[in-house]
Design a protein around this motif. Structure first.
Motif, PDB file in Angstrom:
ATOM      1  N   THR A  75     -11.126   3.966   3.227  1.00  0.00           N
ATOM      2  CA  THR A  75     -10.517   2.632   3.227  1.00  0.00           C
ATOM      3  C   THR A  75     -11.566   1.537   3.398  1.00  0.00           C
ATOM      4  N   LEU A 124      -9.768  -4.736  -2.201  1.00  0.00           N
ATOM      5  CA  LEU A 124      -8.792  -5.546  -1.477  1.00  0.00           C
ATOM      6  C   LEU A 124      -9.406  -6.725  -0.753  1.00  0.00           C
ATOM      7  N   GLY A 125     -10.634  -6.578  -0.259  1.00  0.00           N
ATOM      8  CA  GLY A 125     -11.221  -7.628   0.548  1.00  0.00           C
ATOM      9  C   GLY A 125     -12.188  -8.535  -0.185  1.00  0.00           C
ATOM     10  N   THR A 147     -11.657  -1.089  10.381  1.00  0.00           N
ATOM     11  CA  THR A 147     -11.767  -0.951   8.924  1.00  0.00           C
ATOM     12  C   THR A 147     -13.074  -1.542   8.424  1.00  0.00           C
ATOM     13  N   ALA A 169      -7.576  -7.049   7.864  1.00  0.00           N
ATOM     14  CA  ALA A 169      -8.678  -6.094   7.970  1.00  0.00           C
ATOM     15  C   ALA A 169      -9.017  -5.932   9.445  1.00  0.00           C
ATOM     16  N   TYR A 219       0.828  -1.202   0.000  1.00  0.00           N
ATOM     17  CA  TYR A 219       0.000   0.000   0.000  1.00  0.00           C
ATOM     18  C   TYR A 219       0.867   1.259   0.000  1.00  0.00           C
ATOM     19  N   ARG A 222      -6.611  -9.513  -4.512  1.00  0.00           N
ATOM     20  CA  ARG A 222      -5.398  -8.973  -3.888  1.00  0.00           C
ATOM     21  C   ARG A 222      -4.152  -9.398  -4.654  1.00  0.00           C
ATOM     22  N   TRP A 254     -11.421  -1.524   0.784  1.00  0.00           N
ATOM     23  CA  TRP A 254     -11.322  -2.917   1.221  1.00  0.00           C
ATOM     24  C   TRP A 254     -12.532  -3.719   0.741  1.00  0.00           C
ATOM     25  N   ARG A 255     -13.707  -3.160   0.897  1.00  0.00           N
ATOM     26  CA  ARG A 255     -14.926  -3.892   0.574  1.00  0.00           C
ATOM     27  C   ARG A 255     -15.032  -4.199  -0.916  1.00  0.00           C
ATOM     28  N   SER A 278      -2.628  -9.787   4.467  1.00  0.00           N
ATOM     29  CA  SER A 278      -3.479  -8.625   4.180  1.00  0.00           C
ATOM     30  C   SER A 278      -4.582  -8.633   5.222  1.00  0.00           C
TER      31      SER A 278
END
Length: 466
Positions: A348, A356-357, A340, A336, A275, A363, A352-353, A334
């Motif tokens: 963020t 990234l998540g 977050t 969370a 990041y 990812r 993430w939602r 990674s």
């Protein structure tokens, strides 16, 4: 051949930064939001200090009291000459505006060693607009003060080092740097690592003056420090005082965190480095210039770099192993944090939602982007700094970021700024393009924060922010 710099462009970039700052500051003064987010802890604690209640402490606050000490002992007394409401939220926020403006001046001073004043001012103004750093200028947070004290320490130590190759005894700049180093730690504990980095780079500079060192001579670097510890540290010993004091605090406290220890435990969050690389590379994105992050010339240089990494079977194996380790880091490391996942006021949460998540695959597919970003940033830093300096910077960045399970863009501010302050001079067109993009992001972010609040199910006001 026309010179790459033109004073009109330099002045335009600085003017753009100052206009953006002024517009945002006026917006916050005309439509001041309620005490918000972390301010619900910081503002009341500062007000306790303003009343002289130094032994009253909110156990939810995780940082040392540097912000409240500076606010109550220096800033508020001056404001009281103008208003009787000097220790309320709106006036307290102005402290960070002061920190921010002085920080830009410090960045100009840091860059003046490598370029003219106009160019340094334009570079500094562009970095000053870095969005996640710029936004907190207008709230009562620890970040602007933290950034100022770290960069001020770097500047003071560099100025001292430029006076003589090896410091025979500590001068006033070294003692001043020890004070700013203590200030940096008092604003944020992880700054102790940056203060150690500053001391380490000063030692490296002195050793380089005695004997050239490279990345291949890291063991010799350590041995050289041990062999010359007396004369090397004698000129820099004041910088050890705040570090020793911090070590004593950690031993006595049992943790670097002051309060709310249950929600601020350490973790192995290796994805933080990815990041950080992406954030730093974003400040190199320029439109219509060869030095931009996505220009043909830059992409061509990256291809050449990758070909060299794969020039032999052994290099292919090493590169594949490194890529595999990076994939494992993105897959397994990674994280969370519950903050977050549950707080939809932060950008963020949505990153993430939605990216990234979503899945491990999402990812891992970003790995080439992260590799390119890391190469872009570090390849430019190596033009200005030695390979040993870059290694130290990378290790320190990891020590600061990796233990944090929380994804917070503002945690990346200091490494991003240090990387750019140690990068080559850029053209006016490149800087102007970056500055315009940052100014637009800042104006939109502030507008959304002030003008587009929403309500949580309990009826409380919520606002979008970094």
């Amino acid at each position: 051949m026309a010179p790459p710099w033109c004073w009109q462009h330099d002045a335009g970039i600085v003017g753009l930064a100052l206009v953006t700052f002024s517009v945002c500051q006026v917006a916050f003064l005309l439509h001041p939001p309620e005490v918000y987010m972390d301010e619900i802890f910081h503002v009341p604690q500062a007000q306790r200090y303003c009343k002289g209640h130094y032994y009253e402490w909110d156990p939810k606050i995780t940082t040392l009291p540097g912000l409240y000490i500076v606010a109550s002992t220096t800033f508020v007394p001056v404001l009281r000459l103008i208003t009787d409401h000097a220790c309320e939220a709106v006036p307290l926020r102005l402290l960070n505006a002061v920190f921010s403006l002085i920080t830009m001046a410090v960045m100009v001073a840091l860059l003046r060693r490598r370029m003219g004043f106009n160019q340094a001012a334009a570079h500094a103004a562009t970095m000053w607009l870095y969005p996640s750093s710029f936004f907190f200028t207008f709230l009562f947070y620890t970040d602007p003060g933290s950034t100022f004290f770290v960069l001020a320490t770097i500047w003071l130590v560099q100025e001292a080092a430029f006076e003589t190759a090896v410091l025979a005894s500590p001068g006033w700049r070294v003692f001043a740097a020890a004070l700013t180093s203590a200030g940096a730690i008092m604003f944020r504990q992880t700054n102790a690592v940056w203060c150690a980095f500053i001391l380490g780079t000063a030692l490296l500079q002195q050793l380089q003056a005695l004997s050239p060192l490279t990345l291949l001579t890291v063991p010799r670097f350590a041995l050289a420090i041990a062999a010359n510890a007396g004369p090397l540290f004698w000129g820099l010993w004041p910088l050890l005082v705040p570090l020793i004091g911090f070590a004593v605090f950690v031993l006595a406290n049992g943790s670097i965190v002051v309060g709310d220890k249950d929600h601020h435990t350490s973790a192995l969050h290796l994805a933080q480095l990815a990041y950080c690389a992406a954030a730093a590379a974003s400040m190199h994105i320029s439109v219509g210039v060869n030095e931009g992050a996505i220009s043909t010339a830059t992409l061509r240089d990256f291809v050449v770099f990758m070909k060299r990494r794969c020039a032999s079977r052994s290099r292919i194996v090493l590169s594949a192993a490194a890529a595999g380790l990076c994939l494992v880091a993105l897959w397994k490391c990674s994280l969370a944090h519950p903050f977050t996942l549950s707080d939809n006021r932060h950008y963020t949460f949505y990153v993430w939602r939605r990216v990234l998540g979503r899945s491990v695959l999402h990812r891992c597919l970003l790995l080439p982007v992260y590799i390119y970003a890391a190469w872009l940033v570090l390849s430019r830093v190596t033009v200005v700094r030695s390979s040993l300096w870059v290694l130290m910077f990378t290790v320190v960045t990891a020590l600061v970021l990796v233990p944090s399970p929380l994804i917070e863009p503002r945690y990346l501010n200091i490494p991003v700024l240090i990387a750019h302050l140690n990068s080559p001079q850029r053209s006016a067109k490149s800087l102007l393009s970056t500055a315009l993009a940052c100014a637009l992001v800042n104006l939109v972010t502030v507008w959304v924060f002030l003008e587009k609040p929403f309500r949580w199910p309990d009826g409380s006001i919520a606002r979008f922010m970094w």
